[in-house]
Design a protein around this motif. Structure first.
Motif, PDB file in Angstrom:
ATOM      1  N   PHE A 286       0.830  -1.212   0.000  1.00  0.00           N
ATOM      2  CA  PHE A 286       0.000   0.000   0.000  1.00  0.00           C
ATOM      3  C   PHE A 286       0.867   1.267   0.000  1.00  0.00           C
ATOM      4  N   GLU A 287       2.047   1.164   0.656  1.00  0.00           N
ATOM      5  CA  GLU A 287       2.956   2.330   0.641  1.00  0.00           C
ATOM      6  C   GLU A 287       3.437   2.602  -0.789  1.00  0.00           C
ATOM      7  N   THR A 290       0.677   4.157  -2.667  1.00  0.00           N
ATOM      8  CA  THR A 290       0.504   5.562  -2.255  1.00  0.00           C
ATOM      9  C   THR A 290       1.579   6.449  -2.893  1.00  0.00           C
ATOM     10  N   LEU A 294       0.980   9.469  -5.499  1.00  0.00           N
ATOM     11  CA  LEU A 294       1.411  10.846  -5.229  1.00  0.00           C
ATOM     12  C   LEU A 294       2.242  11.427  -6.370  1.00  0.00           C
ATOM     13  N   LEU A 385      -3.061  -0.047  -4.101  1.00  0.00           N
ATOM     14  CA  LEU A 385      -3.865   0.722  -3.156  1.00  0.00           C
ATOM     15  C   LEU A 385      -4.995  -0.137  -2.578  1.00  0.00           C
ATOM     16  N   SER A 388      -4.508  -2.036   0.802  1.00  0.00           N
ATOM     17  CA  SER A 388      -4.602  -1.400   2.122  1.00  0.00           C
ATOM     18  C   SER A 388      -5.993  -1.613   2.712  1.00  0.00           C
TER      19      SER A 388
ATOM     20  N   PHE B  95      -7.276   9.109   1.315  1.00  0.00           N
ATOM     21  CA  PHE B  95      -7.685   7.700   1.273  1.00  0.00           C
ATOM     22  C   PHE B  95      -8.485   7.329   2.527  1.00  0.00           C
ATOM     23  N   ASN B  99      -3.326   6.064   4.465  1.00  0.00           N
ATOM     24  CA  ASN B  99      -2.140   5.744   3.653  1.00  0.00           C
ATOM     25  C   ASN B  99      -0.947   6.640   3.944  1.00  0.00           C
ATOM     26  N   ASN B 109       5.695  13.084   5.979  1.00  0.00           N
ATOM     27  CA  ASN B 109       4.604  12.591   5.135  1.00  0.00           C
ATOM     28  C   ASN B 109       4.011  13.719   4.297  1.00  0.00           C
ATOM     29  N   ALA B 157      -3.199  13.381   6.412  1.00  0.00           N
ATOM     30  CA  ALA B 157      -3.356  12.970   5.008  1.00  0.00           C
ATOM     31  C   ALA B 157      -3.966  14.118   4.185  1.00  0.00           C
TER      32      ALA B 157
END
Lengths: 388, 233
Positions: A286-287, A290, A294, A385, A388, B95, B99, B109, B157
């Motif tokens: 999931f990281e 992500t 991004l 994704l 997750s 999300f 996440n 982050n 997030a």
């Protein structure tokens, strides 16, 4: 821009136990790798440092070593008259006619015999080797059955200590001195009067001749002249070159053996790293999704996971080298293939071995990490994704 | 609030998945327009295609046919690397399960999307601090996600989603993993983003309370988009 290095580092830190176990496997391989290289380096260093740049060794052409060589008295006299040879403080030429013979002596404790070099020395032998220092007792008197032993012989061979007696060539020889040759191969030799040894061993010729150059830059000219002299069937080598040749076969053997062993061991460590990295990828799907969402490119993900694997290898390398560095405290002895005699030397860690050890460990990390890193980079964002 | 027309224009969008020998149609001939500064909720039963539509708008999935034009850019025509660069500049993601990267702090982050811009370290710090202040978490920037509650993690997030000042924010069930109070906080924050900062938000949700915060609710059923009665906004 790439994913920050702290991401790779902290992920390893978060999985401390797995990181420790995987790095330990790599450390073990690097330890073995470095140990073998240190052994070869120690051997080479011991032999090469035995020689001095100003000194020249003369042996019979194609003899390879002093043990197999023979220089007749007439030839030795011709060489001794060469004008390039330096003069000592007493006005005599700094040249020594020496005899080298192998005998078997029992080792202390085990009684197991091993070959030892007996060197018959002349008046100039000690001044030619300033690194040789008398540690205990005195020098053997010329014309007597007296000898002196190198420190390694005194410690490890029966009868080698000061005041003890060794029997060889049908005579008893008393050890009247113990010398220290500063960790060179002379430490593994027994020295005595060359004329006594020639008689005792019934040798018709010397083994070699050692002399010092008045001006070391004249060496090539001298070599050319004596090697082309029809009366002389000899070759002349600078001492470091001679000893380098002595160590080549053994050092090469050790390196090849070491590399073969470590490459086999490294397969296990690489598989370990691969399992660790696959598990890291599987736990962080999931990281990865992500980061890709991004906007990080596939190559950034690839680089991040490769960095992690390389870091794992680097840690393994540092730990392996750290433990290998303690080997420098040990002295080992082995048979020198070139002279068939016992030679004591220490493990030697050099900057080159540190570099090779780290490179080797990082190659293990890279090979172990490359497939998992590709897997991470090729992941579909939506599927990642969804995990997750 | 000032809504400007046509930041998102979707025409004849179709998407299907191959499962074995069977072709499963997920989205059929979708037409959708979203204005700048609009808060749109997408609702529908599970498997209706709302997350797929959101993924297509966000540029993390590829359409089979049709057009998606966002801020004047036809994203269906972009190559993978161009699409990644476009996402970095134009899309903020929120999300359901936040996440966040567990080994990085809240600050790091939020900083992640900024690493893809040309900003200096100092400029990045200013942007991150501003974003964390907007979500009222400036005092928790050195905490790791594990040290924050679910609601706080979702606010981090959101800070990460807005830090690059993207064209659109996409939120997939942003309150789905939160308790009632935390969900209300997050929804209020999203409303503030629309009202005060003029953000465009497209949100997928099952929660009617969350949907009621939106200006417009669209309902997806078996891949077909229907209008839904206007929320009491």
């Amino acid at each position: 821009m790439r994913i920050p290095f702290s991401y790779s580092f902290r992920n390893l830190w978060t999985r401390r136990l797995t990181t420790f176990l995987t790095a330990s496997g790599m450390a073990l391989v690097v330890f073995v790798f470095a140990a073998v290289l240190m052994l070869a380096e120690g051997l080479q260093k011991t032999l090469v440092e035995t020689g001095s740049y100003e000194n020249v060794v003369v042996i019979r052409k194609a003899a390879g070593s002093e043990v197999q060589s023979g220089v007749e008295r007439l030839q030795a006299s011709i060489i001794e008259t060469q004008p390039e040879i330096a003069l000592g403080p007493d006005g005599k030429r700094l040249a020594a006619k020496e005899l080298v013979v192998l005998i078997a002596l029992p080792k202390r404790g085990t009684d197991k015999p091993s070959n030892v070099v007996i060197r018959g020395i002349g008046d100039a032998s000690m001044p030619l080797r300033p690194q040789v220092k008398l540690r205990e007792g005195r020098l053997p008197r010329p014309g007597s059955s007296e000898i002196m032993a190198g420190s390694s012989i005194a410690e490890r061979f029966e009868g080698g200590g000061l005041g003890e007696t060794i029997r060889f060539a049908m005579r008893d020889w008393t050890v009247v001195g113990v010398f220290d040759a500063g960790n060179t191969s002379f430490d593994s030799e027994i020295w005595g009067d060359v004329n006594q040894f020639i008689q005792a061993f019934r040798r018709p010729a010397f083994s070699s001749m050692i002399f010092r150059m008045g001006d070391p830059s004249d060496f090539e000219e001298l070599r050319s002249r004596i090697e082309n002299d029809p009366r002389l069937t000899i070759e002349a080598l600078r001492e470091p070159e001679y000893y380098r040749k002595q160590s080549e076969a053994m050092a090469k053997f050790l390196r090849i053996l070491g590399l073969t062993l470590t490459i086999i061991f490294s397969l296990g460590a690489i598989i370990g790293a691969m399992i660790t990295m696959y598990s890291a990828v599987a736990n962080r799907v999931f990281e990865i999704g992500t980061l890709r969402a991004l906007g990080f490119q596939r190559r950034s993900i690839l680089t991040a996971f490769l960095m992690e694997a390389l870091l794992l290898g680097f840690i393994g390398g540092i730990v392996g080298l750290f433990f290998a560095s303690f080997l420098q405290l040990f002295t080992v002895s082995t048979l020198n293939f070139q002279t068939f005699s016992e030679l004591a030397f220490s493990f030697s860690l050099t900057a080159g071995i540190v570099y090779q050890g780290l490179l080797f460990s990082m190659i293990m990390g890279f090979v172990g990490g490359v497939l998992p890193a590709f897997r991470a980079a090729r992941m579909n964002i939506v599927e990642a994704l969804r995990s997750s | 609030m000032n809504k400007k027309p046509g930041i998102v224009e979707i025409r004849n969008l179709c998407k299907a998945y191959q499962r074995g020998n069977q072709l499963i149609t997920v989205l059929q001939e979708i037409d959708l327009d979203i204005d700048e500064g609009e808060f749109l909720a997408l609702m529908g039963p599970s498997g209706s295609g709302k997350t797929t539509l959101l993924n297509l708008i966000a540029g993390i999935d590829k359409a089979d046919s049709g057009s998606i034009r966002i801020g004047g850019i036809e994203i269906t025509a972009l190559a993978e690397t161009e699409l990644a660069a476009w996402r970095a500049n134009n899309v903020g993601f929120i999300f359901q399960f936040y996440n966040l990267i567990p080994v990085l702090t809240a600050f790091e982050n939020v900083e992640l999307p900024l690493l893809l811009t040309g900003l200096s370290k100092g400029e990045r710090r200013t942007h991150v601090e501003t974003a964390l202040r907007v979500v009222n978490l400036a005092d928790r920037m050195d905490h790791s996600p594990g040290e924050l509650s679910g609601g706080q993690q979702q606010r981090v997030a959101i800070a990460r989603a807005i830090v690059t000042d993207p064209t659109i924010l996409v939120a997939d069930e942003p309150t789905g993993d939160l308790d009632r109070d935390s969900a209300n906080d997050v929804l209020e924050l999203m409303e503030r983003l629309v009202h005060e900062l003029g953000k465009t938000i497209i949100m997928v949700t099952h929660d009617p309370r969350a949907a009621n915060k939106a200006h417009q609710i669209k309902h997806l059923d078996k891949g077909v988009l229907n209008a839904h009665p206007q929320a009491d906004f």
